[in-house]
Design an enzyme around this catalytic site. Structure first.
Site, PDB file in Angstrom:
ATOM      1  N   MET A 246      16.777  45.869  36.253  1.00 26.63           N
ATOM      2  CA  MET A 246      16.520  45.814  37.692  1.00 26.63           C
ATOM      3  C   MET A 246      15.038  45.575  37.935  1.00 26.63           C
ATOM      4  O   MET A 246      14.208  45.749  37.035  1.00 26.63           O
ATOM      5  CB  MET A 246      16.902  47.152  38.357  1.00 26.63           C
ATOM      6  CG  MET A 246      18.311  47.610  38.131  1.00 26.63           C
ATOM      7  SD  MET A 246      18.489  49.382  38.543  1.00 26.63           S
ATOM      8  CE  MET A 246      17.771  50.130  37.066  1.00 26.63           C
ATOM      9  N   ASP A 289      26.542  60.253  44.508  1.00 26.38           N
ATOM     10  CA  ASP A 289      25.721  61.176  43.714  1.00 26.38           C
ATOM     11  C   ASP A 289      24.538  61.639  44.569  1.00 26.38           C
ATOM     12  O   ASP A 289      23.660  60.837  44.899  1.00 26.38           O
ATOM     13  CB  ASP A 289      25.230  60.475  42.453  1.00 26.38           C
ATOM     14  CG  ASP A 289      24.481  61.414  41.511  1.00 26.38           C
ATOM     15  OD1 ASP A 289      24.158  62.540  41.931  1.00 26.38           O
ATOM     16  OD2 ASP A 289      24.221  61.023  40.365  1.00 26.38           O
ATOM     17  N   ASN A 294      17.674  60.006  43.075  1.00 23.08           N
ATOM     18  CA  ASN A 294      18.196  58.698  43.465  1.00 23.08           C
ATOM     19  C   ASN A 294      17.489  58.129  44.691  1.00 23.08           C
ATOM     20  O   ASN A 294      17.819  57.021  45.141  1.00 23.08           O
ATOM     21  CB  ASN A 294      19.698  58.787  43.741  1.00 23.08           C
ATOM     22  CG  ASN A 294      20.484  59.119  42.490  1.00 23.08           C
ATOM     23  OD1 ASN A 294      20.014  58.876  41.383  1.00 23.08           O
ATOM     24  ND2 ASN A 294      21.664  59.680  42.661  1.00 23.08           N
TER      25      ASN A 294
END
Length: 440
Positions: A246, A289, A294
């Site tokens: 990414m 999640d 995150n």
């Protein structure tokens, strides 16, 4: 009690099924032996100890946390979920120890990392990079993330899965469940087979980095017109089932906002809550999640960076509409409509005892209190979470009430709970009713 802080260090991941089973077996024997000694000591003192109290001691919880952190993979992931979902039901000293599993994991030594990348990219892969940092910028339960620059100028975050994770998922989940049974933390009469099957399915999905890359692209498309969010771009030429490449996106941990001005904390938390409702009611696709890791924040731009889409889950239209109906009933204060909506969703069944149905309805109405208050709800100055915890503990300890709701609702609840915890951590003030209004 000794210091429970966790220190990440290079430690090889046990990748063979038998090696992992042996570590579980050794842990179970150690816990059982310690419990037996403690039990005999208490009997000698005239006490009649419960098995649960003998197993759930700080020393035993420390052993469990250390072993799961060493093993990583599904074993650590299940431990994380248990510590998040049941942490409030443990005494504070035990919850603090289990919280280690939500910190950075140990990481693979350089030699093991090279072996994994040789398998996925072929030998000689390093020639494709101008720089590849061997020390990861993050390490979690299933994989670790490295920063790298390719020779063609791309600045990347390379997520590498630990070896053996996928093939050990089923046995890891079964072994953690066996430990919970052994400890007495879980009623023997409770049928947890559906939960275990779903946990295995979900973990197999999270361990498929090609699948995660797909949802990374989906969210990038869905949020293309949302300038307040950043979703990293995916790089297909370096992505495999075990490696996800990414864009590397700068940002600081979302918790750093605790020192930001009140207005900025409110704005960012409002963005995340609005996104949560969009995921449920508009996208019917949710990143389930709730781990704070995150979410990242860019102080220079004020944008929120979204990471880790391995736990993305699509919801059927019927489920979304059932939750829309539940929210409408809750806003109207209509207990009969609330009961019907809860029944349709599956939080309880028609034959659930009336007292348990009433307790569930009471808990839902408690959760709706922030939406009934006029203006902004102050997450720092309220006791809703504590009252919800106490009510949930009372219901969970009632051995006449063992009902497993649909899996979709469990993942959804976890995400809602995670957002509530983050809002409390940031001491945010948000007009929740105003944010929810367009969707109900």
């Amino acid at each position: 009690m000794s210091d429970s802080k966790f220190e990440s260090r290079p430690l090889s991941v046990p990748s063979g099924r038998f090696a992992r089973m042996a570590k579980f077996g050794g842990l179970a024997s150690n816990l059982a032996g310690t419990a037996a000694i403690n039990g005999m000591q208490q009997l000698a003192q005239g006490h009649r100890p419960k098995a649960r109290d003998l197993f759930l001691t700080p020393a035993n919880m420390r052993k469990v946390a250390d072993r799961l952190a060493h093993m990583r993979g599904a074993a650590m992931k299940v431990g994380q979920l248990v510590s998040m979902d049941a942490g409030d039901m443990l005494p504070p000293e035990l919850a603090e120890i289990m919280a280690r599993l939500r910190a950075d994991a140990h990481y693979m030594p350089g030699g093991q990392l090279k072996q994994v990348l040789n398998v996925n990219w072929g030998e000689g892969w390093l020639k494709r990079f101008a720089r590849f940092d061997v020390r990861p910028v993050a390490a979690a339960s299933i994989g670790q993330v490295h920063r790298a620059q390719t020779r063609d100028g791309r600045d990347l975050a390379i997520k590498v899965q630990y070896p053996g994770v996928r093939r050990s998922i089923d046995s890891d989940v079964d072994n953690v469940a066996a430990l919970l049974r052994l400890s007495g933390a879980m009623p023997k009469e409770m049928d947890i087979a559906p939960l275990l099957d779903e946990a295995k399915r979900q973990l197999h999905e999270e361990a498929d980095y090609a699948r995660e890359g797909h949802y990374l692209g989906r969210f990038a498309d869905l949020l293309a017109g949302a300038p307040d969010f950043v979703v990293p771009g995916r790089h297909e030429d370096l992505t495999t089932e075990n490696v996800l490449a990414m864009d590397f996106v700068e940002g600081v941990g979302i918790e750093m906002l605790t020192e930001a001005p009140q207005a900025e904390r409110d704005r960012v938390m409002g963005l995340l809550v609005s996104l949560l409702f969009r995921e449920l009611f508009e996208f019917r696709l949710m990143q389930t999640d709730p781990n704070f890791a995150n979410y990242r924040y860019q102080p220079e731009t004020g944008r929120v960076v979204l990471l880790d889409f391995g736990a993305s889950r699509e919801f059927p239209a019927a489920m979304t509409e059932a939750f829309r109906g539940l929210m409408r009933a809750g806003l109207a204060g209509d207990r009969a409509a609330i009961r019907q909506a809860i029944l349709e969703i599956g939080f309880f069944a028609e034959d659930t005892a009336p007292r348990h149905q009433q307790l569930m309805i009471d808990m839902f109405e408690m959760s709706m209190e922030p939406l009934h208050r006029p203006g902004a709800f102050d997450f720092a100055e309220n006791d809703v979470a504590l009252r919800m915890r106490d009510a949930g503990m009372a219901l969970g300890q009632d051995r006449d009430f063992w009902h497993v709701p649909p899996m979709d609702t469990l993942f959804m609840q976890r995400k809602f709970g995670g957002m509530y915890l983050l809002a409390s951590r940031l001491r945010a003030r948000i007009d929740l009713r105003e944010i929810l209004a367009p969707y109900v």
